[in-house]
Design a protein around this motif. Structure first.
Motif, mmCIF file in Angstrom:
data_model
loop_
_atom_site.group_PDB
_atom_site.id
_atom_site.type_symbol
_atom_site.label_atom_id
_atom_site.label_comp_id
_atom_site.label_asym_id
_atom_site.label_seq_id
_atom_site.Cartn_x
_atom_site.Cartn_y
_atom_site.Cartn_z
ATOM 1 N N ALA A 61 0.900 -1.164 -0.004
ATOM 2 C CA ALA A 61 0.272 0.160 0.233
ATOM 3 C C ALA A 61 0.767 1.054 -0.043
ATOM 4 O O ALA A 61 1.993 1.081 0.733
ATOM 5 C CB ALA A 61 -1.353 -0.581 1.186
ATOM 6 N N ASP A 62 0.593 2.392 -1.136
ATOM 7 C CA ASP A 62 1.207 3.824 -0.802
ATOM 8 C C ASP A 62 1.800 4.253 0.727
ATOM 9 O O ASP A 62 2.649 5.009 0.615
ATOM 10 C CB ASP A 62 0.212 4.928 -1.383
ATOM 11 N N SER A 63 0.717 3.555 1.421
ATOM 12 C CA SER A 63 0.905 4.686 3.366
ATOM 13 C C SER A 63 2.270 4.022 3.272
ATOM 14 O O SER A 63 2.952 4.383 5.093
ATOM 15 C CB SER A 63 -0.815 4.445 3.774
ATOM 16 N N VAL A 64 2.350 2.729 3.093
ATOM 17 C CA VAL A 64 3.502 1.913 3.802
ATOM 18 C C VAL A 64 4.938 1.463 3.286
ATOM 19 O O VAL A 64 5.806 0.542 3.620
ATOM 20 C CB VAL A 64 3.479 1.024 4.801
ATOM 21 N N LYS A 65 5.370 2.032 1.740
ATOM 22 C CA LYS A 65 6.023 1.932 0.967
ATOM 23 C C LYS A 65 7.244 3.099 1.779
ATOM 24 O O LYS A 65 7.338 3.856 2.051
ATOM 25 C CB LYS A 65 5.648 2.263 -0.726
ATOM 26 N N GLY A 66 8.523 2.019 1.554
ATOM 27 C CA GLY A 66 9.408 2.436 1.991
ATOM 28 C C GLY A 66 9.392 2.047 3.510
ATOM 29 O O GLY A 66 11.081 2.575 4.275
ATOM 30 N N ARG A 67 8.969 2.334 4.043
ATOM 31 C CA ARG A 67 8.975 1.523 5.497
ATOM 32 C C ARG A 67 8.856 0.166 5.995
ATOM 33 O O ARG A 67 9.022 -0.587 7.278
ATOM 34 C CB ARG A 67 7.491 2.291 6.160
ATOM 35 N N PHE A 68 7.534 -1.058 5.325
ATOM 36 C CA PHE A 68 6.953 -1.750 6.406
ATOM 37 C C PHE A 68 8.324 -2.918 4.329
ATOM 38 O O PHE A 68 7.954 -2.535 3.691
ATOM 39 C CB PHE A 68 6.062 -2.066 5.485
ATOM 40 N N THR A 69 8.465 -4.033 4.907
ATOM 41 C CA THR A 69 8.700 -5.136 4.419
ATOM 42 C C THR A 69 8.271 -6.263 4.390
ATOM 43 O O THR A 69 7.782 -6.903 5.518
ATOM 44 C CB THR A 69 10.275 -5.102 4.422
ATOM 45 N N ILE A 70 7.796 -6.557 3.844
ATOM 46 C CA ILE A 70 6.987 -8.694 3.606
ATOM 47 C C ILE A 70 7.982 -8.901 2.987
ATOM 48 O O ILE A 70 8.758 -9.119 2.554
ATOM 49 C CB ILE A 70 5.972 -8.622 3.040
ATOM 50 N N SER A 71 8.688 -10.603 3.963
ATOM 51 C CA SER A 71 8.908 -11.541 2.996
ATOM 52 C C SER A 71 8.513 -12.960 3.894
ATOM 53 O O SER A 71 7.419 -13.327 4.718
ATOM 54 C CB SER A 71 10.662 -11.395 3.902
ATOM 55 N N GLN A 72 9.229 -14.135 2.479
ATOM 56 C CA GLN A 72 8.503 -15.221 3.480
ATOM 57 C C GLN A 72 9.531 -16.148 3.738
ATOM 58 O O GLN A 72 10.300 -15.743 3.718
ATOM 59 C CB GLN A 72 8.414 -16.077 2.595
ATOM 60 N N GLY A 73 9.643 -17.218 5.371
ATOM 61 C CA GLY A 73 11.021 -18.152 5.314
ATOM 62 C C GLY A 73 11.001 -19.036 4.135
ATOM 63 O O GLY A 73 10.550 -19.023 3.265
ATOM 64 N N ALA A 74 12.290 -19.397 4.578
ATOM 65 C CA ALA A 74 12.552 -20.230 2.918
ATOM 66 C C ALA A 74 11.438 -21.287 2.968
ATOM 67 O O ALA A 74 11.165 -22.081 1.682
ATOM 68 C CB ALA A 74 13.471 -21.395 3.866
ATOM 69 N N THR A 75 11.246 -21.844 4.224
ATOM 70 C CA THR A 75 10.207 -23.012 2.792
ATOM 71 C C THR A 75 8.564 -22.800 3.386
ATOM 72 O O THR A 75 7.606 -23.457 2.839
ATOM 73 C CB THR A 75 9.450 -23.367 4.868
ATOM 74 N N LYS A 76 8.264 -20.818 2.724
ATOM 75 C CA LYS A 76 6.964 -20.244 3.022
ATOM 76 C C LYS A 76 5.989 -20.751 3.623
ATOM 77 O O LYS A 76 4.764 -20.422 3.938
ATOM 78 C CB LYS A 76 7.143 -21.183 1.128
ATOM 79 N N ASN A 77 6.134 -20.985 4.784
ATOM 80 C CA ASN A 77 5.103 -21.648 5.998
ATOM 81 C C ASN A 77 5.137 -20.511 6.717
ATOM 82 O O ASN A 77 4.394 -20.209 7.310
ATOM 83 C CB ASN A 77 5.083 -22.968 6.166
ATOM 84 N N TYR A 80 6.442 -12.903 7.190
ATOM 85 C CA TYR A 80 7.220 -11.776 8.321
ATOM 86 C C TYR A 80 6.509 -10.734 7.608
ATOM 87 O O TYR A 80 6.570 -10.121 6.296
ATOM 88 C CB TYR A 80 8.455 -12.031 8.100
ATOM 89 N N LEU A 81 6.284 -9.434 8.301
ATOM 90 C CA LEU A 81 6.499 -8.323 8.313
ATOM 91 C C LEU A 81 6.818 -7.359 9.198
ATOM 92 O O LEU A 81 6.601 -6.665 10.339
ATOM 93 C CB LEU A 81 4.803 -7.563 8.128
ATOM 94 N N GLN A 82 8.091 -6.801 8.443
ATOM 95 C CA GLN A 82 9.177 -5.752 9.039
ATOM 96 C C GLN A 82 8.705 -4.263 8.646
ATOM 97 O O GLN A 82 8.549 -3.671 7.869
ATOM 98 C CB GLN A 82 10.411 -6.194 8.198
ATOM 99 N N MET A 83 8.277 -3.466 10.288
ATOM 100 C CA MET A 83 7.776 -2.598 10.109
ATOM 101 C C MET A 83 8.536 -2.171 11.299
ATOM 102 O O MET A 83 8.969 -1.507 12.504
ATOM 103 C CB MET A 83 6.082 -2.556 11.018
ATOM 104 N N ASN A 84 9.599 -0.265 10.153
ATOM 105 C CA ASN A 84 9.936 0.550 10.950
ATOM 106 C C ASN A 84 9.170 2.039 10.140
ATOM 107 O O ASN A 84 8.574 2.224 9.379
ATOM 108 C CB ASN A 84 11.062 0.495 9.734
ATOM 109 N N GLY A 85 10.026 3.247 11.227
ATOM 110 C CA GLY A 85 9.554 3.883 10.761
ATOM 111 C C GLY A 85 7.784 4.519 10.963
ATOM 112 O O GLY A 85 7.322 4.929 10.477
#
Length: 125
Positions: A61-77, A80-85
């Protein structure tokens, strides 16, 4: 039975960081996307970020671009959502969701089939 269980929410001050996790289980088939949504009191649930299972491409979403990062673990199970700022307007219940819909990158609630119970994020000024 698909289950999604979120963790990692909490209370932080403006500018702080949190990392949300979502453990997924019960899948016997692939799912095009997993995503994070949030809902603040008195507001509709809104999409925050999604990750496409096939290639790992991410959408925000535009409101979180540059601040939040979504990722998956190696098994995709694990999702994650890393939220900065973090800002006070990020205060909401955050939900992990999984979609069987190829259009899931639109970050629309209706495109997602499975939901977790949510984890609360509170940002104070």
């Amino acid at each position: 039975q698909v289950q999604l269980v979120e963790s990692g929410g909490g209370s932080v001050q403006t500018g702080g960081s949190l990392r949300l996790s979502c453990a997924a289980s019960g899948y016997t088939y692939s799912r095009p996307c997993m995503g994070w949504f949030r809902q603040a009191p008195g507001r509709e649930r809104e999409g925050v970020a999604a990750i496409r299972d096939a290639d790992g491409r991410t959408y925000y979403a535009d409101s979180v671009k540059g601040r939040f990062t979504i990722s998956q673990g190696a098994t995709k199970n694990t999702l994650y959502l890393q939220m900065n700022g973090l800002k006070p307007e990020d205060t909401a219940m955050y939900y992990c969701a999984a979609s069987l819909n190829p259009a899931c990158t639109r970050l629309r609630v209706g495109d997602y089939n499975y939901w977790g119970q949510g984890t609360q994020v509170t940002v104070s000024s």
